[in-house]
Design a protein around this motif. Sequence first.
Motif: not given
Length: 209
Positions: A5-8, A22-23, A201-202, A206-209
């Motif tokens: 997530x790019x941070x600690x 990611x579900x 983001x969510x 969703x678009x990826x799936x």
Amino acid sequence: KASPFGKKESFFQKARNTLQIFGLKFFLYYSWLFVKHTLMGNNPRTFLKKMGIPIIELDRNINHPESVATIKRYEPDLLVSILGNQIFKDPIINLAPKGCINLHTALLPKYRGLMPTFWVLKNNESKTGVSVFFVDEGIDSGPIIVQKEVEIGEKTQAELIRETKRIGIEAVAEAIDLIAEDREELIPNPKEASTYFSFPKKEDVRAFK
């Protein structure tokens, strides 16, 4: 303590964010892999202990004077950053005589930032790759030492991650040899040709799936 997530973040925060974005299926699969590799001792910490390589624990930001002093005591010739989640600044960048290098699993200057394997698949790219570059004070913006292409084909995200990490580590070893022999021929990494992606983001998932 790298975080996708790019941070600690705490372990709980990472797990919660992964589940929310990611579900459940993705979360359970990678939780199983994490437990499996932990039980088998298949992780960098176990490997370093087995090889007798000292593990340096830093309690502060990598750029903090105490962190710099701790690393400097080992008199490194070259720093290698993998899965780092902080932007390096001087004097860390210039601490070692040969500089500091980093691995990024994309064909820089495209896909700077986080989770490039996710974004190249979401954007229907036909190829991706790995880039080993000298770290500067930007994000994935330093001159490139070694770059290798990878055809995406029908690979899943998990398969693409495995392949780019394997080829990436080989590229790191190649870059180290070139630097040690003063044979590196730098490839430009121009800002004007770059693209940058942050954590999905969510709606991206969703678009990826």
